[in-house]
Design a protein around this motif. Structure first.
Motif, mmCIF file in Angstrom:
data_model
loop_
_atom_site.group_PDB
_atom_site.id
_atom_site.type_symbol
_atom_site.label_atom_id
_atom_site.label_comp_id
_atom_site.label_asym_id
_atom_site.label_seq_id
_atom_site.Cartn_x
_atom_site.Cartn_y
_atom_site.Cartn_z
ATOM 1 N N THR A 144 1.017 -1.331 0.063
ATOM 2 C CA THR A 144 -0.394 -0.153 0.127
ATOM 3 C C THR A 144 0.975 1.377 0.282
ATOM 4 O O THR A 144 0.265 1.840 -0.577
ATOM 5 N N GLY A 148 0.804 3.682 -2.956
ATOM 6 C CA GLY A 148 0.687 5.808 -2.627
ATOM 7 C C GLY A 148 1.611 6.476 -3.223
ATOM 8 O O GLY A 148 0.616 7.570 -3.441
ATOM 9 N N ILE A 191 -8.575 9.285 -7.358
ATOM 10 C CA ILE A 191 -8.520 8.925 -5.737
ATOM 11 C C ILE A 191 -9.729 8.077 -5.597
ATOM 12 O O ILE A 191 -9.443 8.335 -4.364
ATOM 13 N N SER A 193 -10.339 4.952 -5.649
ATOM 14 C CA SER A 193 -10.353 3.918 -5.417
ATOM 15 C C SER A 193 -9.936 3.817 -4.310
ATOM 16 O O SER A 193 -9.429 2.634 -3.555
ATOM 17 N N TRP A 194 -9.605 4.758 -3.301
ATOM 18 C CA TRP A 194 -9.727 4.458 -1.450
ATOM 19 C C TRP A 194 -10.098 5.911 -0.839
ATOM 20 O O TRP A 194 -11.042 5.896 -1.137
ATOM 21 N N THR A 195 -9.830 4.865 0.372
ATOM 22 C CA THR A 195 -10.735 5.089 1.802
ATOM 23 C C THR A 195 -9.956 5.593 2.639
ATOM 24 O O THR A 195 -9.054 5.230 2.620
ATOM 25 N N CYS A 196 -10.164 6.986 3.275
ATOM 26 C CA CYS A 196 -9.112 7.669 4.493
ATOM 27 C C CYS A 196 -10.380 7.866 5.313
ATOM 28 O O CYS A 196 -11.396 8.090 5.579
ATOM 29 N N SER A 216 -5.057 5.425 5.631
ATOM 30 C CA SER A 216 -5.847 4.999 3.795
ATOM 31 C C SER A 216 -5.619 3.759 3.546
ATOM 32 O O SER A 216 -4.409 3.037 3.721
ATOM 33 N N GLY A 217 -5.895 3.205 2.492
ATOM 34 C CA GLY A 217 -5.413 2.012 1.192
ATOM 35 C C GLY A 217 -6.718 2.304 0.498
ATOM 36 O O GLY A 217 -7.520 3.009 0.288
ATOM 37 N N TYR A 218 -6.348 1.211 -0.126
ATOM 38 C CA TYR A 218 -8.441 0.730 -1.275
ATOM 39 C C TYR A 218 -9.374 0.646 -0.546
ATOM 40 O O TYR A 218 -8.992 -0.024 0.725
ATOM 41 N N SER A 219 -10.454 0.651 -1.214
ATOM 42 C CA SER A 219 -11.704 0.855 -0.714
ATOM 43 C C SER A 219 -12.047 -0.663 0.159
ATOM 44 O O SER A 219 -12.587 0.547 0.782
#
Length: 693
Positions: A144, A148, A191, A193-196, A216-219
Motif C-alpha cells: 500500500t 500510495g 483517488i 479507489s481509495w478510502t481514508c 488510508s488504503g484501497y476501498s
C-alpha cells in the motif's frame, strides 16, 4: 419497511458534526452508501456546477459534509479529473519540514511504532500530516505504501482541500473533527479507489490544529471503526505532546531561577516558549497581556505574545517585544545551548503598609529557618542560597533536595515553608515514603472516603495533600514511591486537584512540594523505577546537601551547637573537649552525617565521667583513624615556654578576643586570622579553659 441494500451499496457509519475526543466516545449514525449513486451525484454536481454554486442542494444519498467539501473544491479551482496530489521532492524542503515538525514527529513516534507492525499485510497505511496537510511520516503495509506513491500519498505530498479537494486529511483539517472519506466521495477522480479516515491533532497548550493522523488504503479496507482508531491515535499523540511540553516548561522554569537571582515573588512573571506562547504566568496584571499582536486576549497559558528572534541576544529580544510589553525586563532562556524561550518580568510597585509588614514577617521566619542549619562551608551555603530563592519565589511550586541519609534534608523543607508562609497557620506536613507500606501509599497521599476498601475508616480520611493545603508538603525518600503510584502523584501536581480513593469529586489543593531523596533518581529512571516526567516535575529546581565529610570545619560548629543544645535541655554544663578529641572528630568520615554526630554528642553527655572529653572517651571507629595520636604529638611539640614574651602576648590576645566576641569561637578565629583547629590547639596549649556554650 426495511429497504434492502443492493450489491453496489454498503452501510457506512458517519460521524456527527461534533465528536467528543475528550471522552473517546463518538456517537455514530447509519446512512447508506451507494457507489453508483454517489458517482452519479458527483457527475451531476460537476455538470451543474454553476447552478450548484448559486443554489447548492445536498442530494439525499450524499452526506452534507461531503457535498459541502465538493462545493469548496469546485469553487477553489480543483481539477476534478486530477489523479494525484502535489508533491515536493526537494531534499532541503523535506529536511525543513522535518525540523519544523520535530515535536509532532517525536510525539507520534511511539504510536506509529506500535501500529506500524500491526498494519503489515492489512492493505492499510498510517500517515502523519502537518497543519498544511503535507505528509511528514508514513508507515504500514508495504504494498500500500508503494501504491500510495502513484497518487503522491507519501512524504512531501500535500493533501489539504486547497490542493487536492475532498479527502480524509484535508477535510479533517477543514472541519476540525475526525472524518472519513470513502471511495467515490473523493473529489478528484484519480483517488476514488481509495478510502481514508483522518483525525486532527491539536496542540495541548492552545488547542490549535497542528497536524492530522490518517488511515488510508484501497476501498475494501473500509471499516466503521477506522475513524475511531485514528481519533484514538490522535489523542495518544496529543498526550505525548503534553508530556513534552510539561518537561520543557519545567526546564525553562529551572533555567529562569538559575539566571534571575533578583526576581522577587511579588514581581509579575511570564515564561514564553520558543514559539512566543505563554506557558507560565504569575502576578501579571490583566492590562499587561490583553493587547496581543493578534488581537485582544485574556491573560493565561497558551496565549501568543511575541516572535522570538533566532539570535537569542537580550537586545534582539527587547526589540521583538510588542509596544505594550516594553515595560518588562526580558531574559533569554536556553536549553542545551539553544534558545528555547524567554522570561518576561514585570517589576511590581513598591509594597506599602500591611504588605511591607507581611514581607518583614516572612523575612524573619526565613532568617530563623536559616539559623537552624548550622554550618559555614561553601557547599552548604550554596544549597541554602538556592533554597532561600525558591522559598521567596512564588513561581516555583516544587524543590528536590538530594543528599545522603542524615545530612538534614528536612531542614531545607522547613526553610521553604518559612519563606513562603502567608499566615501563621500555613501547614507543614512531612511524610517519609520509606516508612509507608506499599498498600497504603494511595490512602496516605490522597486520602479515602468511607468504605473505599477493606480496613478504610468509617469517616473517611484526608491524605497529606489535603492536610498540607495552603502550605508545604515534604515527601522524604521519594525514590521509594512505588512506580504504579507515580502517575497519580504527577496528575495531582499538574492539575492541583486531589481525588480521594473511592471518590469521583475533585478537591482543589494549593501545595508547595519539597521532595527529598538519598537515591540517584537519574539512575532510578534508567533502571525503570522512576518516571522521567515526574522527575522533571518535582525537580524544577534541585539542590544537593553536601555530606558532613565534605564540610570541613562545620564539624566543630556542629559539635558546639549540639553540645550546648543537649546541655541546656538537661540543665547541665557543656562538655569540654580536648584538642586530641577534636582532631579525631574532625578527621572522622561521618558515614551517618549530622545525625550520627548529634547521636554521638548525646552519648558522650550520658557516658563521659566528669565534663572533660578525652580521646579515649570516643568510640573505637573514630579513634582508629590515628588522627588523635598525631594531634597529640603535634600538641606536645608546640607547648610554649612559660614566661616567653611572645607567648604571653599571644595568650593575652586570645583572652581579649574571647572577651570581645562573647566566647563565640568562630568569630574569635576570624578575629585572630587563624583556623578553628588552630584556635583549639592554642587554647589547649595556653591552658585557657572554655566549655562550649
Amino acid at each position: 419497511m426495511k429497504r434492502e441494500i443492493g450489491p453496489n451499496q454498503m452501510k457506512i457509519d458517519a460521524l456527527p458534526a461534533r465528536a467528543s475526543l475528550a471522552t473517546g466516545q463518538m456517537a455514530l449514525s447509519n446512512i447508506d452508501y451507494d457507489e453508483r449513486a454517489t458517482m452519479r451525484a458527483w457527475e451531476s454536481f460537476l455538470a451543474d456546477e454553476p447552478k450548484c454554486a448559486r443554489d447548492p442542494v445536498h442530494p439525499s444519498h450524499v452526506r452534507s459534509l461531503i457535498h459541502d467539501s465538493w462545493y469548496r473544491s469546485a469553487t477553489g479551482g480543483i481539477n476534478a479529473q486530477g489523479i494525484e496530489a502535489p508533491l515536493s521532492s526537494d531534499r532541503d524542503e523535506i529536511e525543513y519540514l522535518t525540523r519544523a515538525n520535530a515535536e509532532l514527529l517525536s510525539a507520534a513516534r511511539r504510536s506509529f511504532a506500535s501500529l506500524g507492525q500491526l498494519l503489515d499485510g492489512t492493505g492499510a497505511m498510517l500517515v502523519l500530516a502537518d497543519s498544511d496537510g503535507v505528509l511528514i511520516d508514513a508507515i504500514g503495509d508495504k504494498k500500500t505504501l508503494h501504491d500510495g506513491m502513484d497518487i503522491h500519498l507519501a512524504i512531501g505530498g500535500k493533501w489539504n482541500e486547497d490542493a487536492v479537494g475532498t479527502n480524509g486529511i484535508g477535510t479533517a483539517l477543514w472541519t476540525g473533527e475526525p472524518t472519513f472519506v470513502h471511495a467515490a466521495e473523493h473529489f478528484c477522480a484519480g483517488i476514488k479507489s481509495w478510502t481514508c479516515a483522518g483525525a486532527p491533532i491539536r496542540d495541548p497548550l492552545d488547542g490549535k490544529i497542528i497536524g492530522v493522523v490518517d488511515l488510508s488504503g484501497y476501498s475494501p479496507i473500509f471499516r466503521p471503526h477506522n475513524t475511531a482508531l485514528v481519533a484514538a491515535t490522535a489523542r495518544q499523540i496529543e498526550k505525548a505532546l503534553a508530556e513534552q511540553q510539561q518537561e520543557q516548561r519545567t526546564r525553562l522554569l529551572e533555567a529562569f531561577i538559575s539566571s534571575a537571582p533578583s526576581y522577587r515573588r511579588k514581581d509579575g512573571l511570564v515564561i514564553v516558549d520558543h514559539r512566543g506562547r505563554a506557558i507560565f504566568c504569575n502576578n501579571v496584571p490583566d492590562g499587561e497581556t490583553t493587547e496581543m499582536m493578534d488581537g485582544p486576549m485574556e491573560p493565561g497559558r497558551g496565549r501568543w505574545l511575541m516572535n522570538l528572534p533566532s539570535s537569542g541576544s537580550e537586545a534582539d529580544l527587547a526589540r521583538a517585544l510588542p509596544a505594550h510589553l516594553r515595560s518588562c525586563h526580558i531574559t533569554p532562556l536556553k536549553l542545551d545551548g539553544d534558545l528555547r524561550g524567554a522570561a518576561l518580568v514585570f517589576p511590581s510597585v513598591p509594597a506599602v503598609s500591611s504588605a511591607a509588614v507581611l514581607h518583614r514577617e516572612v523575612n524573619k521566619h526565613l532568617q530563623d529557618a536559616v539559623a537552624m542549619i548550622v554550618g559555614e562551608s561553601e557547599a552548604l551555603q550554596a544549597a541554602i542560597d538556592v533554597a532561600c530563592r525558591v522559598a521567596r519565589s512564588g513561581s516555583v511550586p516544587s524543590l528536590l533536595v538530594e543528599g545522603e541519609t542524615g545530612v538534614g534534608k528536612e531542614l531545607f523543607a522547613r526553610l521553604v515553608h518559612a519563606g513562603s508562609r502567608r499566615t501563621a497557620n500555613d501547614p507543614f506536613i512531612a511524610m517519609n515514603c520509606g516508612a509507608i507500606s506499599r498498600d497504603l501509599f494511595g490512602s496516605e497521599l490522597f486520602g479515602h472516603v468511607a468504605g473505599a476498601f477493606t480496613g478504610a475508616s468509617r469517616e473517611g480520611k484526608p491524605g497529606v495533600f489535603e492536610l498540607a493545603n495552603g502550605g508545604v508538603l515534604s515527601l522524604d525518600e521519594i525514590g521509594e514511591l512505588p512506580l504504579e503510584i507515580q502517575p497519580f502523584l504527577l496528575r495531582v501536581l499538574e492539575e492541583r486537584v486531589v481525588h480521594r480513593i473511592g471518590d469521583s469529586r475533585g478537591r482543589p489543593v494549593d501545595v508547595r512540594l519539597v521532595a527529598s531523596t538519598n537515591r540517584d533518581l537519574k539512575q532510578e529512571i534508567a533502571a525503570g523505577r522512576f518516571r522521567r516526567d515526574l522527575y522533571y516535575r518535582i525537580g524544577a529546581v534541585s539542590i544537593t546537601v553536601p555530606p558532613l565529610r565534605e564540610r570541613g570545619e562545620d564539624v566543630l560548629l556542629l559539635i558546639e551547637h549540639f553540645n550546648r543544645q543537649i546541655a541546656t535541655a538537661a540543665g547541665e554544663e557543656p562538655l569540654e573537649f580536648s584538642h586530641e578529641a577534636l582532631e579525631a572528630l574532625l578527621a572522622y568520615g561521618w558515614p551517618g552525617n549530622v545525625r550520627e554526630l548529634k547521636n554521638l554528642i548525646g552519648r558522650l553527655h550520658v557516658l563521659t565521667r566528669g565534663r572533660d572529653v578525652r580521646l579515649h572517651d570516643l568510640p573505637e571507629e573514630i579513634t582508629a583513624s590515628g588522627s588523635g595520636s598525631e594531634a597529640g604529638s603535634n600538641s606536645s611539640a608546640a607547648t610554649p615556654q612559660d614566661g616567653g614574651t611572645l607567648v604571653e602576648a599571644e595568650r593575652q590576645a586570645m583572652k581579649k578576643a574571647l572577651a570581645a566576641e562573647g566566647g563565640n569561637l568562630s568569630r574569635v578565629a576570624r578575629r585572630l586570622g587563624i583556623s578553628r583547629p588552630t584556635l583549639y590547639r592554642k587554647l589547649e596549649q595556653y591552658g585557657i579553659r572554655r566549655g562550649f556554650l
